[in-house]
Design an enzyme around this catalytic site. Structure first.
Site, PDB file in Angstrom:
ATOM      1  N   ASP A  89       0.092  23.727  26.570  1.00 18.85           N
ATOM      2  CA  ASP A  89      -0.615  23.423  25.230  1.00 18.85           C
ATOM      3  C   ASP A  89       0.326  23.305  24.030  1.00 18.85           C
ATOM      4  O   ASP A  89       0.874  24.545  23.739  1.00 18.85           O
ATOM      5  CB  ASP A  89      -1.882  24.637  25.032  1.00 18.85           C
ATOM      6  CG  ASP A  89      -2.631  24.125  23.722  1.00 18.85           C
ATOM      7  OD1 ASP A  89      -2.282  23.335  23.136  1.00 18.85           O
ATOM      8  OD2 ASP A  89      -3.595  24.770  23.646  1.00 18.85           O
ATOM      9  N   ASP A 100      -2.543  18.273  18.414  1.00 20.84           N
ATOM     10  CA  ASP A 100      -2.647  19.701  19.513  1.00 20.84           C
ATOM     11  C   ASP A 100      -3.304  19.012  20.708  1.00 20.84           C
ATOM     12  O   ASP A 100      -4.420  18.565  20.868  1.00 20.84           O
ATOM     13  CB  ASP A 100      -3.692  20.578  18.594  1.00 20.84           C
ATOM     14  CG  ASP A 100      -4.022  21.864  19.466  1.00 20.84           C
ATOM     15  OD1 ASP A 100      -3.353  22.047  20.514  1.00 20.84           O
ATOM     16  OD2 ASP A 100      -4.962  22.427  18.842  1.00 20.84           O
ATOM     17  N   HIS A 162     -11.564  22.366  17.448  1.00 27.25           N
ATOM     18  CA  HIS A 162     -11.549  22.656  15.854  1.00 27.25           C
ATOM     19  C   HIS A 162     -11.155  21.041  15.403  1.00 27.25           C
ATOM     20  O   HIS A 162     -10.449  20.453  15.632  1.00 27.25           O
ATOM     21  CB  HIS A 162     -10.355  23.459  15.606  1.00 27.25           C
ATOM     22  CG  HIS A 162      -9.316  23.478  16.493  1.00 27.25           C
ATOM     23  ND1 HIS A 162      -8.216  22.764  15.943  1.00 27.25           N
ATOM     24  CD2 HIS A 162      -8.904  23.807  17.705  1.00 27.25           C
ATOM     25  CE1 HIS A 162      -7.084  22.659  16.843  1.00 27.25           C
ATOM     26  NE2 HIS A 162      -7.551  23.364  17.980  1.00 27.25           N
ATOM     27  N   HIS A 170      -6.641  25.083  12.452  1.00 21.58           N
ATOM     28  CA  HIS A 170      -8.061  25.352  12.645  1.00 21.58           C
ATOM     29  C   HIS A 170      -8.634  25.315  11.223  1.00 21.58           C
ATOM     30  O   HIS A 170      -8.739  26.259  10.540  1.00 21.58           O
ATOM     31  CB  HIS A 170      -8.197  26.746  13.267  1.00 21.58           C
ATOM     32  CG  HIS A 170      -7.784  26.846  14.868  1.00 21.58           C
ATOM     33  ND1 HIS A 170      -8.699  27.182  15.924  1.00 21.58           N
ATOM     34  CD2 HIS A 170      -6.470  26.733  15.234  1.00 21.58           C
ATOM     35  CE1 HIS A 170      -7.878  26.868  16.854  1.00 21.58           C
ATOM     36  NE2 HIS A 170      -6.648  26.873  16.707  1.00 21.58           N
ATOM     37  N   GLU A 195     -11.251  20.640  23.220  1.00 13.42           N
ATOM     38  CA  GLU A 195     -10.452  21.371  24.180  1.00 13.42           C
ATOM     39  C   GLU A 195     -11.500  22.230  25.020  1.00 13.42           C
ATOM     40  O   GLU A 195     -11.531  23.416  24.816  1.00 13.42           O
ATOM     41  CB  GLU A 195      -9.357  22.152  23.607  1.00 13.42           C
ATOM     42  CG  GLU A 195      -9.831  23.129  22.543  1.00 13.42           C
ATOM     43  CD  GLU A 195      -8.481  23.942  21.894  1.00 13.42           C
ATOM     44  OE1 GLU A 195      -8.022  24.365  22.954  1.00 13.42           O
ATOM     45  OE2 GLU A 195      -8.498  24.015  20.975  1.00 13.42           O
ATOM     46  N   GLU A 278      -6.871  19.244  26.471  1.00 13.66           N
ATOM     47  CA  GLU A 278      -6.975  19.035  25.168  1.00 13.66           C
ATOM     48  C   GLU A 278      -6.537  17.881  24.645  1.00 13.66           C
ATOM     49  O   GLU A 278      -5.603  17.363  25.019  1.00 13.66           O
ATOM     50  CB  GLU A 278      -6.473  20.209  24.336  1.00 13.66           C
ATOM     51  CG  GLU A 278      -6.719  20.132  22.788  1.00 13.66           C
ATOM     52  CD  GLU A 278      -6.089  21.358  22.011  1.00 13.66           C
ATOM     53  OE1 GLU A 278      -5.321  22.098  22.822  1.00 13.66           O
ATOM     54  OE2 GLU A 278      -6.752  21.461  20.924  1.00 13.66           O
TER      55      GLU A 278
HETATM   56 MN    MN Z   1      -6.476  23.399  19.799  1.00 16.87          MN
HETATM   57 MN    MN Z   2      -4.152  23.724  21.661  1.00 16.06          MN
END
Ligand code: MN
Ligand code: MN
Length: 296
Positions: A89, A100, A162, A170, A195, A278
């Site tokens: 990640d 992300d 998010h 976030h 995600e 994600e």
């Molecule tokens: Mn994330």
């Molecule tokens: Mn992530």
């Protein structure tokens, strides 16, 4: 007049996302038996820096029952074993424009967790397919949950996607991985990380030990110049002591607890194994535009 939520520097967000996608694939390719997570994290973050970006957060390399928020320490030389389920990640940012993205690999190429990996891939696809201007995030969560259930598995209900804003990973809206939790809606132009986490365990997380990730809650001010310089470098984005080469700086950070938020590793509460995928997407006029796809 409708004011849309597009970032003014959208090209920068697209570029950060392309770098993030390549970093994700690099991390997946390095996850072989005998490799240390410390070495993989250093390589992935080094790649992001070589592209003129900065890591938006330390490479999260959570394994098996660890769902999220583990990054190796400087000293962590423990190596991956065949059959480990590893989540890669990662994210890059360019002047605060963040992406992300995550994928899951079974180390050694085995098929022990093939169903878990298929389920999370399907959950991500189903969640992204719901994205459009004005959609309730409940539609996304419900689609993710239904996909996991089709495979006889559970989504993790207390982890979520998010929205993302400049320097804010976030940013305020959570995207649930189950139905019935939220009726917040998405707006055209928002950048959103979807995600899903899917498990053969309880579908909840519990806090484990410190996972070597922390962030400044706020500006510590100028009274300690070393701390001020570290805040100038990291702002309020997550970072790790592995990135801080100066021993005196590391010492200051260990003493600066009141300015810092530390993150525990999130572990599956029932001892289940966890897969995660994600993507960062843009809420476009006709639906999601995938920003963290591999394009070249
Ligand atoms: Mn994330
Ligand atoms: Mn992530």
């Amino acid at each position: 007049m409708n004011s849309l939520a597009y970032p003014p520097d959208l090209d920068r967000w697209r570029a950060a996302a392309r770098i993030s996608a390549k970093a994700r694939e690099l991390g997946i390719s390095l996850a072989v038996p005998g490799a240390s997570r410390r070495a993989i994290a250093d390589r992935v973050e080094g790649f992001i820096r070589s592209q003129g970006a900065e890591p938006a957060f330390p490479a999260n390399l959570s394994r098996n029952v660890e769902a999220a928020h583990y990054t190796p320490s400087r000293e962590d030389e423990e190596v991956l074993q065949a059959g480990d389920l590893l989540k890669v990640d990662v994210g890059a940012h360019l002047d605060g424009a963040i992406a992300d993205t995550a994928a899951t690999v079974e180390v050694g190429g085995g098929q022990k967790f093939a169903t878990l990996r298929r389920a999370v891939e399907e959950a991500l696809r189903a969640g992204i397919a719901q994205v459009q201007p004005g959609v309730s995030v409940d539609r996304i969560g419900s689609a993710v949950e239904a996909a996991a259930h089709r495979y006889g598995l559970k989504p993790i209900r207390d982890l979520s996607g998010h929205t993302i804003q400049r320097y804010l990973l976030h940013a305020g809206k959570s995207i649930p991985n189950v139905g019935g939790l939220s009726t917040v809606t998405l707006e055209e132009g928002e950048v959103v990380a979807i995600e899903p986490f899917v498990t053969n365990g309880a579908g909840r997380i519990a806090n484990g030990p410190f996972g070597n990730i922390q962030r400044f809650r706020e500006d510590p001010g100028p009274s300690d110049p070393r701390l001020a310089a570290l805040f100038a470098r990291f702002r309020t984005l997550p970072f790790t002591l592995r990135w801080v080469d100066d021993e005196e700086d590391r010492k200051r950070l260990r003493r600066a607890r009141r300015w810092l938020q530390t993150y525990p590793v999130f572990e599956e509460a029932g001892g289940g194994v966890v897969a995660q995928m994600e993507h960062t997407v843009l809420v476009g006029p006709q639906g999601a535009e995938l920003l963290t796809a591999l394009t070249d």
